[in-house]
Design a protein around this motif. Structure first.
Motif, PDB file in Angstrom:
ATOM      1  N   PRO A  74      48.222  30.318  59.038  1.00 25.59           N
ATOM      2  CA  PRO A  74      49.082  29.281  58.868  1.00 25.59           C
ATOM      3  C   PRO A  74      49.865  29.521  57.726  1.00 25.59           C
ATOM      4  O   PRO A  74      50.994  29.327  57.460  1.00 25.59           O
ATOM      5  CB  PRO A  74      48.651  28.073  59.291  1.00 25.59           C
ATOM      6  CG  PRO A  74      47.143  28.226  58.774  1.00 25.59           C
ATOM      7  CD  PRO A  74      46.945  29.712  59.132  1.00 25.59           C
ATOM      8  N   ALA A  75      49.069  29.851  56.370  1.00 30.62           N
ATOM      9  CA  ALA A  75      49.664  30.113  55.183  1.00 30.62           C
ATOM     10  C   ALA A  75      50.719  30.994  55.030  1.00 30.62           C
ATOM     11  O   ALA A  75      51.449  30.999  54.069  1.00 30.62           O
ATOM     12  CB  ALA A  75      48.413  30.133  54.183  1.00 30.62           C
ATOM     13  N   PHE A  76      50.706  31.976  55.910  1.00 30.32           N
ATOM     14  CA  PHE A  76      51.760  32.981  56.072  1.00 30.32           C
ATOM     15  C   PHE A  76      53.341  32.626  56.846  1.00 30.32           C
ATOM     16  O   PHE A  76      53.833  33.473  57.077  1.00 30.32           O
ATOM     17  CB  PHE A  76      51.214  34.388  56.586  1.00 30.32           C
ATOM     18  CG  PHE A  76      50.315  34.956  55.502  1.00 30.32           C
ATOM     19  CD1 PHE A  76      50.556  36.151  54.853  1.00 30.32           C
ATOM     20  CD2 PHE A  76      48.955  34.378  55.520  1.00 30.32           C
ATOM     21  CE1 PHE A  76      49.757  36.647  53.985  1.00 30.32           C
ATOM     22  CE2 PHE A  76      48.001  34.858  54.447  1.00 30.32           C
ATOM     23  CZ  PHE A  76      48.398  36.183  53.888  1.00 30.32           C
ATOM     24  N   THR A  77      53.060  31.365  57.195  1.00 26.18           N
ATOM     25  CA  THR A  77      54.449  30.892  57.825  1.00 26.18           C
ATOM     26  C   THR A  77      55.371  30.602  56.639  1.00 26.18           C
ATOM     27  O   THR A  77      55.181  30.581  55.509  1.00 26.18           O
ATOM     28  CB  THR A  77      54.450  29.713  58.644  1.00 26.18           C
ATOM     29  OG1 THR A  77      53.686  28.751  57.438  1.00 26.18           O
ATOM     30  CG2 THR A  77      53.440  29.806  59.622  1.00 26.18           C
ATOM     31  N   ILE A  78      56.850  30.798  57.042  1.00 18.16           N
ATOM     32  CA  ILE A  78      57.977  30.436  55.869  1.00 18.16           C
ATOM     33  C   ILE A  78      57.634  29.110  55.624  1.00 18.16           C
ATOM     34  O   ILE A  78      57.552  28.082  56.362  1.00 18.16           O
ATOM     35  CB  ILE A  78      59.082  30.921  56.512  1.00 18.16           C
ATOM     36  CG1 ILE A  78      59.392  32.518  56.732  1.00 18.16           C
ATOM     37  CG2 ILE A  78      60.101  30.356  55.690  1.00 18.16           C
ATOM     38  CD1 ILE A  78      60.518  32.805  57.565  1.00 18.16           C
ATOM     39  N   PRO A  79      57.894  28.714  54.389  1.00 17.45           N
ATOM     40  CA  PRO A  79      57.610  27.601  53.756  1.00 17.45           C
ATOM     41  C   PRO A  79      58.453  26.397  54.507  1.00 17.45           C
ATOM     42  O   PRO A  79      59.665  26.689  54.596  1.00 17.45           O
ATOM     43  CB  PRO A  79      58.019  27.478  52.257  1.00 17.45           C
ATOM     44  CG  PRO A  79      57.719  28.833  52.015  1.00 17.45           C
ATOM     45  CD  PRO A  79      58.106  29.739  53.065  1.00 17.45           C
ATOM     46  N   GLY A  80      57.912  25.337  54.976  1.00 15.56           N
ATOM     47  CA  GLY A  80      58.569  24.225  55.617  1.00 15.56           C
ATOM     48  C   GLY A  80      58.828  24.482  57.032  1.00 15.56           C
ATOM     49  O   GLY A  80      59.270  23.561  57.736  1.00 15.56           O
ATOM     50  N   ASP A  81      58.452  25.690  57.757  1.00 13.79           N
ATOM     51  CA  ASP A  81      59.100  26.116  59.127  1.00 13.79           C
ATOM     52  C   ASP A  81      57.892  26.011  59.846  1.00 13.79           C
ATOM     53  O   ASP A  81      58.000  25.246  61.015  1.00 13.79           O
ATOM     54  CB  ASP A  81      59.564  27.775  58.985  1.00 13.79           C
ATOM     55  CG  ASP A  81      59.759  28.071  60.287  1.00 13.79           C
ATOM     56  OD1 ASP A  81      61.169  27.922  60.495  1.00 13.79           O
ATOM     57  OD2 ASP A  81      58.858  28.718  60.880  1.00 13.79           O
ATOM     58  N   GLY A  82      56.783  26.622  59.816  1.00 17.88           N
ATOM     59  CA  GLY A  82      55.591  26.299  60.962  1.00 17.88           C
ATOM     60  C   GLY A  82      55.426  27.397  61.982  1.00 17.88           C
ATOM     61  O   GLY A  82      54.660  27.320  62.720  1.00 17.88           O
ATOM     62  N   ARG A  83      56.600  28.151  62.276  1.00 14.89           N
ATOM     63  CA  ARG A  83      56.719  28.917  63.316  1.00 14.89           C
ATOM     64  C   ARG A  83      57.001  30.365  63.047  1.00 14.89           C
ATOM     65  O   ARG A  83      56.779  31.229  63.749  1.00 14.89           O
ATOM     66  CB  ARG A  83      57.487  28.358  64.441  1.00 14.89           C
ATOM     67  CG  ARG A  83      58.984  28.336  64.244  1.00 14.89           C
ATOM     68  CD  ARG A  83      59.764  27.661  65.516  1.00 14.89           C
ATOM     69  NE  ARG A  83      61.103  27.657  65.376  1.00 14.89           N
ATOM     70  CZ  ARG A  83      61.907  26.963  64.569  1.00 14.89           C
ATOM     71  NH1 ARG A  83      61.240  26.018  63.653  1.00 14.89           N
ATOM     72  NH2 ARG A  83      63.143  27.322  64.391  1.00 14.89           N
TER      73      ARG A  83
END
Length: 497
Positions: A434-443
């Protein structure tokens, strides 16, 4: 968010790092160019138990001019439908059992260690009252000092207790903070609507947790695993033009997650025009199937290009629909079918879409990109200043249900296997990072992870499409380091040129 360095050591400058409260995930790396980033964008000692986890269609050349529902009456193989609806009904009845309990949302809980790789979580309501029913979407992970993530599989025992099982330490030692985050409670994550009661709350945190295992030396660019992985990647026959290419032309159709993955093959898009992408901008259902999905095969000129191609066997159709079908879910989509047959409308439409693609591209290779995981607890709309955009962001986060995504993915796999469509795996990779999601995005995921997905799909010497196994943390960070190294010298994704 601060991601691991080239080979696992955090090296982001402090000016780029925003430290968040310790909730078991790495701090965020803030990009100086958010828009560009968005564009780019079994060593186990306990079993996890039981995981919760046809139609003859008119060819696409026969046009439909409206978005009216497509009839799904008619005969065809019942195999996928019977198996899929059995799974869907079981999930529905689990939800109903939780609703009938009429318990309040989970407010807290405690952890009990079972053995080296597993913990039991005991949920409680307000005032530490133990709960007797399940239905919670829990995210459990250990994050090391180097920001290596270890994400647990969670089993709901439907009695207020859950087993969190770290199934992919691969015999390595794992040391760090263990956190339990509540995403949705009392089966809200499985509501068939886009507006779910998102919680995203830290429930408990254990510091300095250790899963015993073998200790390996730190990864460096000269580690033996790095050279071996680099040689193996170069020898694969895959989708990317960086490797010996399997196809002359790739037609990719899906949502923005598909778009981000295909951007990993940037030279094929900008120069050779080998890869063409189309986004329907809508979930897949009876009302969108023909105007947005089937007719688009003709509208984009893909059918014509295929018919004119000299070597039709060297054409690939890569397709997916999944995340938008969760984010924009509407109860009306279930109206023609029994309430307990979850996602029936989407599956019937997917079956028709697959049949249409098969008919339009009979000699091409058809590949399904597996639906990815969503991480609503990674979402953050607070930085959005305009109220309208912030409200839209919150609606997306309310729709991002891990339990719904997992069920949909399981049902899609049943259908696709019955139709003989190879599946390019990426759910597990996105579930564990999950840390590799775009910041603030989550998906949406950052370019490094998208590159790892794209370059990890290959045609094996067995004559089948396979996905590189990156479950083991050390193996993952070897390939993550390789992607960063490639990007650092100006190759691969343009965001790092």
């Amino acid at each position: 968010r601060q991601l691991p360095g080239l080979f696992g050591n955090g090296n982001a400058s402090m000016s780029d790092v925003l430290s968040l409260p310790a909730v078991g995930r790495p701090p965020r790396l803030l990009s100086s160019d958010r828009n560009r980033t968005a564009r780019a964008a079994k060593t186990a000692e306990i079993s996890p138990g039981d995981s919760d986890s046809h139609i003859h269609e008119t060819p696409p050349s026969v046009r439909a001019t409206t978005g009216t529902a497509v009839s799904t009456a008619g005969g065809a193989s019942k195999g996928w439908r019977e198996e899929a609806m059995k799974v869907a009904r079981a999930a529905y009845h689990r939800v109903m059992r939780v609703k009938n309990c009429k318990e309040p949302n989970t407010a807290g809980g405690s952890l009990e260690r079972i053995n080296n790789t597993a913990w039991r979580f005991i949920s409680t309501a307000a005032n530490d009252v133990p709960k007797k029913c399940g239905g919670d979407d829990l995210f459990v992970q250990i994050v090391s000092a180097e920001y290596w993530e270890h994400v647990a599989r969670v089993t709901d025992h439907e009695n207020g207790t859950y087993t969190a099982w770290f199934d992919a330490t691969c015999g390595e030692e794992a040391r760090g903070n263990l956190t339990v985050i509540l995403q949705f409670s009392v089966a809200q994550g499985m509501q068939m609507t886009r507006r779910r009661k998102r919680i995203s709350k830290l429930l408990t945190n254990l510091t300095d947790v250790v899963i015993e295992g073998k200790k390996f030396p730190p990864l460096t660019p000269t580690s033996p695993e790095v050279a071996e992985a680099s040689q193996a990647a170069a020898a694969r026959v895959g989708l990317s033009t960086n490797n010996p290419a399997k196809f002359d032309q790739i037609f990719a159709m899906g949502d923005s997650l598909m778009n981000h993955v295909t951007m990993a093959d940037w030279p094929a898009i900008t120069t050779k025009r080998r890869l063409k992408f189309f986004k329907p901008f809508t979930p897949l259902n009876n009302y969108t199937l023909r105007p947005k999905f089937i007719n688009s095969l003709v509208d984009q000129g893909w059918v014509k290009q295929y018919n004119e191609a000299k070597s039709k066997e060297r054409i690939c159709v890569l397709f997916n629909s999944g995340v938008w079908d969760i984010l924009l879910m509407s109860p009306e989509q279930q109206a023609p079918y029994p309430e307990e047959e979850l996602f029936r409308d989407h599956l019937e439409s997917l079956a028709l879409w697959v049949d249409s693609i098969k008919e339009s591209f009979p000699l091409a290779t058809l590949l399904w990109k597996e639906t990815t995981e969503v991480h609503t607890h990674e979402g953050d709309c607070s930085f959005i200043k305009k109220e309208k955009q912030r409200s839209a962001c919150m609606q997306r986060l309310e729709g991002m249900s891990s339990s719904a995504i997992r069920l949909l993915r399981e049902l899609q796999e049943i259908l696709l296997k019955s139709k003989g469509i190879p599946i390019l795996r990426n759910f597990d990779l996105t579930f564990r990072h999950p840390a590799f999601t775009i910041p603030g995005d989550g998906r949406h995921y950052n370019p490094w992870l998208n590159n790892m997905m794209w370059n990890g799909w290959y045609y094996s010497d067995k004559g089948v499409w396979e996905t590189q196994d990156l479950q083991c943390p050390r193996n993952f960070h070897v390939h993550f380091g390789l992607e960063k190294n490639v990007s650092a010298v100006g190759q691969g994704h343009p965001s790092f040129g």
